[in-house]
Design a protein around this motif. Structure first.
Motif, PDB file in Angstrom:
ATOM      1  N   LYS A 118       0.717  -1.193  -0.046  1.00  0.00           N
ATOM      2  CA  LYS A 118       0.046  -0.157  -0.080  1.00  0.00           C
ATOM      3  C   LYS A 118       0.830   1.337  -0.080  1.00  0.00           C
ATOM      4  CE  LYS A 118      -4.303  -1.394   0.432  1.00  0.00           C
ATOM      5  NZ  LYS A 118      -5.491  -0.849  -0.745  1.00  0.00           N
ATOM      6  N   CYS A 123       0.609   5.445  -0.631  1.00  0.00           N
ATOM      7  CA  CYS A 123      -0.201   5.825   0.694  1.00  0.00           C
ATOM      8  C   CYS A 123       0.993   6.041   1.681  1.00  0.00           C
ATOM      9  CB  CYS A 123      -1.161   4.484   1.305  1.00  0.00           C
ATOM     10  SG  CYS A 123      -2.504   4.192   0.231  1.00  0.00           S
ATOM     11  N   VAL A 126      -1.299   3.935   6.381  1.00  0.00           N
ATOM     12  CA  VAL A 126      -2.008   2.922   5.964  1.00  0.00           C
ATOM     13  C   VAL A 126      -2.602   2.154   7.258  1.00  0.00           C
ATOM     14  CG1 VAL A 126      -1.692   0.458   5.297  1.00  0.00           C
ATOM     15  CG2 VAL A 126      -0.588   2.221   4.295  1.00  0.00           C
ATOM     16  N   TYR A 127      -3.726   1.965   7.759  1.00  0.00           N
ATOM     17  CA  TYR A 127      -4.496   1.662   8.883  1.00  0.00           C
ATOM     18  C   TYR A 127      -4.688  -0.020   8.744  1.00  0.00           C
ATOM     19  CZ  TYR A 127      -5.465   6.520   9.358  1.00  0.00           C
ATOM     20  OH  TYR A 127      -5.341   7.935   9.526  1.00  0.00           O
ATOM     21  N   VAL A 129      -6.979  -2.417  10.122  1.00  0.00           N
ATOM     22  CA  VAL A 129      -8.242  -2.705  10.450  1.00  0.00           C
ATOM     23  C   VAL A 129      -8.666  -4.183  10.838  1.00  0.00           C
ATOM     24  CG1 VAL A 129     -10.711  -2.256   9.600  1.00  0.00           C
ATOM     25  CG2 VAL A 129      -8.933  -0.678   9.236  1.00  0.00           C
ATOM     26  N   VAL A 159     -10.828   5.918  12.918  1.00  0.00           N
ATOM     27  CA  VAL A 159     -11.073   4.896  11.944  1.00  0.00           C
ATOM     28  C   VAL A 159     -11.664   3.574  12.554  1.00  0.00           C
ATOM     29  CG1 VAL A 159      -9.867   3.020  10.316  1.00  0.00           C
ATOM     30  CG2 VAL A 159      -9.255   5.590  10.555  1.00  0.00           C
ATOM     31  N   HIS A 162      -9.773   0.055  14.404  1.00  0.00           N
ATOM     32  CA  HIS A 162      -8.287   0.279  14.084  1.00  0.00           C
ATOM     33  C   HIS A 162      -7.855   0.633  15.759  1.00  0.00           C
ATOM     34  CE1 HIS A 162      -4.614   1.920  13.020  1.00  0.00           C
ATOM     35  NE2 HIS A 162      -4.732   2.944  13.688  1.00  0.00           N
ATOM     36  N   ARG A 166      -0.397   0.364  12.216  1.00  0.00           N
ATOM     37  CA  ARG A 166      -0.419   1.222  11.385  1.00  0.00           C
ATOM     38  C   ARG A 166       0.907   1.378  10.387  1.00  0.00           C
ATOM     39  NH1 ARG A 166      -0.858   4.848  15.539  1.00  0.00           N
ATOM     40  NH2 ARG A 166      -3.028   4.653  15.697  1.00  0.00           N
ATOM     41  N   THR A 197      -4.183   7.743   2.288  1.00  0.00           N
ATOM     42  CA  THR A 197      -4.202   6.597   3.221  1.00  0.00           C
ATOM     43  C   THR A 197      -5.025   5.487   2.680  1.00  0.00           C
ATOM     44  OG1 THR A 197      -6.747   7.194   4.105  1.00  0.00           O
ATOM     45  CG2 THR A 197      -4.688   8.180   5.121  1.00  0.00           C
ATOM     46  N   THR A 199      -6.111   1.132   3.823  1.00  0.00           N
ATOM     47  CA  THR A 199      -6.416   0.059   4.896  1.00  0.00           C
ATOM     48  C   THR A 199      -6.138  -1.175   4.606  1.00  0.00           C
ATOM     49  OG1 THR A 199      -8.716  -0.292   4.031  1.00  0.00           O
ATOM     50  CG2 THR A 199      -8.436   1.575   5.693  1.00  0.00           C
ATOM     51  N   GLU A 201      -6.921  -5.201   5.977  1.00  0.00           N
ATOM     52  CA  GLU A 201      -7.676  -6.050   6.763  1.00  0.00           C
ATOM     53  C   GLU A 201      -6.952  -7.189   7.388  1.00  0.00           C
ATOM     54  OE1 GLU A 201     -11.510  -7.036   5.503  1.00  0.00           O
ATOM     55  OE2 GLU A 201     -12.540  -5.152   5.320  1.00  0.00           O
TER      56      GLU A 201
END
Length: 315
Positions: A118, A123, A126-127, A129, A159, A162, A166, A197, A199, A201
């Motif tokens: 990512k 980005c 990057v979260y 999640v 978020v 989250h 990150r 940003t 995400t 998973e």
């Protein structure tokens, strides 16, 4: 040439899980280097937040044996958020990107490549999640969802699902360093930075070993810190509550007058007693909310250091 990644892992009394964490992360980082995702200069930085067990001794030993292991020792216990910030700011100039994760192996280390991918797509943040909360109890699942909804209602940009897993680019880390507040709630601060940003998973696992450092009392305190650090709506609600009570008091007085003029029997003492106790309770509640904000202002005005690094082991 591949960019340099630093993993930042806050630790507090993690001697039971640390050897396994180092073993798994070493294997994962070596595989990422072989694939050309990250450079050979990449490291994992363990931040010892004033642990009382052998955590720092284990970090020192691992640093001597494993070239991927770096260590940051704080001079005093400062809490998870400050330890995490200390790690990120310490490695900010040494890396192109940093990924923060917990030491307990609940964060899935196998998705680290997806964070980097990512980042390579452009980005800056990057979260991580959670894809589901099936491993949580019904109580924890419902309270967590309630917390996110309350924060959203209070106008806080956050978020969902989250925590602190990150990735942040060097540019995002530099921007984070511009935030000077003492009362840290990184889950609320990072989304305000901006930039592009993404995400990733992942499934959150049970702790590999040891006990949770976030019991219910600490989680409630953390949630309250999040609310009071990013929203003044609780203070605004005090005004609304005061107006509501005044209206109810006026209606009660009107009802008493109607009873008096119409000759209707009415025992007044229960109403008086109830209203006095309710008024006292509401006043104390309002003072408590206002006091929480004043306490935070007091801490911010003193501007004491958020952390002090005693030792930094790096190659």
């Amino acid at each position: 040439m591949a960019d340099t990644l630093y993993l930042v892992i806050p630790c507090y009394n993690e001697e039971e899980v640390l050897p396994e964490t180092i073993r798994r992360l070493t294997g994962k980082m070596n595989r990422m280097m072989e694939k050309g995702l990250i450079s050979r200069r990449s490291r994992m930085a363990f931040v010892d937040d004033g642990s009382r067990d052998r955590t720092w001794a284990l970090i020192q030993a691992a640093h001597g044996e494993n070239h991927l292991v770096s260590g940051i020792k704080l001079a005093h216990n400062r809490g998870h958020q400050n330890a995490l910030l200390a790690g990120l700011m310490t490695v900010a100039e040494k890396c192109d990107m940093a990924i923060s994760l917990d030491a307990d192996l609940q964060d899935d280390v196998e998705v680290l490549d997806r964070f980097v991918e990512k980042y390579q797509e452009g980005c800056d943040i990057v979260y991580g999640v959670r894809s589901s909360r099936q491993t949580d109890t019904a109580f924890k699942r419902s309270t967590a969802l309630g917390f996110y909804k309350v924060m959203e209602k209070l106008g806080v940009e956050i978020v969902y699902n989250h925590a602190d897993y990150r990735l942040m680019s060097r540019r995002a880390l530099k921007a984070l360093g511009e935030y000077r507040e003492v009362n840290l709630f990184l889950r609320g601060i990072v989304p305000t930075i901006g930039f592009r940003t993404g995400t990733v998973e992942y499934e959150r696992s049970e702790r590999f070993a040891g006990t949770s450092k976030y019991p219910l009392k600490k989680m409630l305190s953390f949630a309250w810190d999040g609310v009071t650090s990013f929203s003044v709506k609780p203070l605004q609600l005090i005004t609304t509550l005061g107006v509501t009570l005044c209206v109810l008091a006026a209606l009660g007085m009107l009802a008493a007058l109607v009873c008096l003029f119409c000759g209707l029997p009415a025992a007044s003492w229960p109403w008086i007693l109830t209203s006095v106790w309710m008024a006292c309770g509401v006043q104390l509640l309002c003072l408590g909310v206002a006091g929480a904000y004043i306490g935070k202002i007091y801490q911010e005005v003193k501007a004491r250091p958020r952390y002090l690094v005693e030792e930094f082991l790096d190659r």
